[in-house]
Design an enzyme around this catalytic site. Structure first.
Site, PDB file in Angstrom:
ATOM      1  N   GLY A  49      -9.498  -0.547  -2.048  1.00 14.50           N
ATOM      2  CA  GLY A  49      -8.180  -1.051  -1.687  1.00 14.50           C
ATOM      3  C   GLY A  49      -7.461  -0.012  -0.857  1.00 14.50           C
ATOM      4  N   GLN A  54      -0.044   4.160   2.359  1.00 11.37           N
ATOM      5  CA  GLN A  54      -1.057   5.209   2.500  1.00 11.37           C
ATOM      6  C   GLN A  54      -1.390   5.487   3.963  1.00 11.37           C
ATOM      7  OE1 GLN A  54      -3.747   3.268  -0.663  1.00 11.37           O
ATOM      8  NE2 GLN A  54      -4.393   5.412  -0.595  1.00 11.37           N
ATOM      9  N   CYS A 102      -8.988   8.005  -5.309  1.00 15.42           N
ATOM     10  CA  CYS A 102      -8.030   7.480  -4.338  1.00 15.42           C
ATOM     11  C   CYS A 102      -8.329   8.068  -2.968  1.00 15.42           C
ATOM     12  CB  CYS A 102      -6.614   7.857  -4.770  1.00 15.42           C
ATOM     13  SG  CYS A 102      -5.312   7.258  -3.676  1.00 15.42           S
ATOM     14  N   LEU A 103      -8.213   7.229  -1.947  1.00 14.17           N
ATOM     15  CA  LEU A 103      -8.432   7.710  -0.584  1.00 14.17           C
ATOM     16  C   LEU A 103      -7.384   8.739  -0.164  1.00 14.17           C
ATOM     17  CD1 LEU A 103      -9.403   4.342   1.156  1.00 14.17           C
ATOM     18  CD2 LEU A 103     -10.929   6.171   0.363  1.00 14.17           C
ATOM     19  N   HIS A 144      -3.591  -0.173  -9.306  1.00 13.93           N
ATOM     20  CA  HIS A 144      -3.657   1.079  -8.551  1.00 13.93           C
ATOM     21  C   HIS A 144      -2.973   0.921  -7.195  1.00 13.93           C
ATOM     22  CE1 HIS A 144      -5.821   4.806  -7.103  1.00 13.93           C
ATOM     23  NE2 HIS A 144      -5.533   4.223  -5.959  1.00 13.93           N
ATOM     24  N   GLU A 145      -3.301  -0.144  -6.474  1.00 15.30           N
ATOM     25  CA  GLU A 145      -2.713  -0.341  -5.143  1.00 15.30           C
ATOM     26  C   GLU A 145      -1.225  -0.620  -5.231  1.00 15.30           C
ATOM     27  OE1 GLU A 145      -4.332   0.669  -2.653  1.00 15.30           O
ATOM     28  OE2 GLU A 145      -6.195   0.801  -3.786  1.00 15.30           O
ATOM     29  N   HIS A 148       0.985   2.450  -5.520  1.00 10.33           N
ATOM     30  CA  HIS A 148       1.291   3.150  -4.265  1.00 10.33           C
ATOM     31  C   HIS A 148       2.599   2.657  -3.654  1.00 10.33           C
ATOM     32  CE1 HIS A 148      -2.041   5.813  -3.538  1.00 10.33           C
ATOM     33  NE2 HIS A 148      -2.920   4.872  -3.779  1.00 10.33           N
TER      34      HIS A 148
END
Length: 191
Positions: A49, A54, A102-103, A144-145, A148
């Site tokens: 995701g 981000q 996480c990215l 999680h997304e 953000h």
């Protein structure tokens, strides 16, 4: 399409609360191109995701997709999903321990507690109502997304910092026990 730069932990944009998107704004050519770029960037990075914030766009949009992802071989597949102005509502008090990465936090993983079942509502990329019940690891991905968009990174939710590890050390010491624990959970909860 354009690959976008992914903000890394420490960048102030990741600590902002993203703003709501207006329907006319969502339907604009510029924002539709941005959504395409968001998806392309997520896929290029092998993410499950990616939230707009981000990639330095503090708007309430995220993309989720899992398709036999090599980073997460134990995750159920999720078809490409774009959620605009999402609201996530827990449907149970049951939680599970998820080893997340996480990215925006390269090469780090840690255990986060997530609700086992949630309702996700908002709009799709065309501004039509979107609703989905998500269970298990899929529910964790959506949570999680969505975090953000409120300026929360998974490391904020790690209760025991001793669970933090690099990807290499996760693979070496923690992946097998995690997979042994999570696979029965995935079978029970489904995607």
């Amino acid at each position: 399409m354009t690959l976008l730069k992914i903000a890394q932990i420490g960048h102030p944009v990741l600590r902002q609360r993203a703003r709501e998107v207006r329907r006319d704004e969502l339907l604009s050519d510029a924002l539709q191109r941005f959504v395409d770029d968001l998806v392309e960037t997520m896929r290029d990075a092998n993410g499950a995701g990616l939230a707009a914030i981000q990639v330095h766009q503090p708007v309430r949009i995220f993309a989720v997709e899992v398709k036999d992802n090599p980073r997460y071989p134990y995750k159920p597949n999720i078809p490409l999903t774009i959620v605009v102005n999402p609201v996530i509502t827990p449907l149970t008090e049951e939680t599970f321990e998820n080893y997340e990465g996480c990215l925006s936090v390269p090469n780090l993983r840690g255990i986060v507690h997530r609700f086992a079942e949630v309702r996700v509502t908002g709009w799709d990329r065309e501004g039509k109502p979107y609703e989905r019940l998500a269970r298990g690891l899929t529910a964790g991905t959506f949570q999680h997304e969505n975090d953000h968009l409120d300026g929360t990174i998974f490391v904020d939710r790690v209760k025991d910092p001793k669970t933090l590890c690099t990807w290499a050390e996760f693979d070496r010491y923690h992946k097998q026990p995690f997979v042994e624990r999570i696979v029965p959970f995935v079978k029970r909860m489904g995607g």
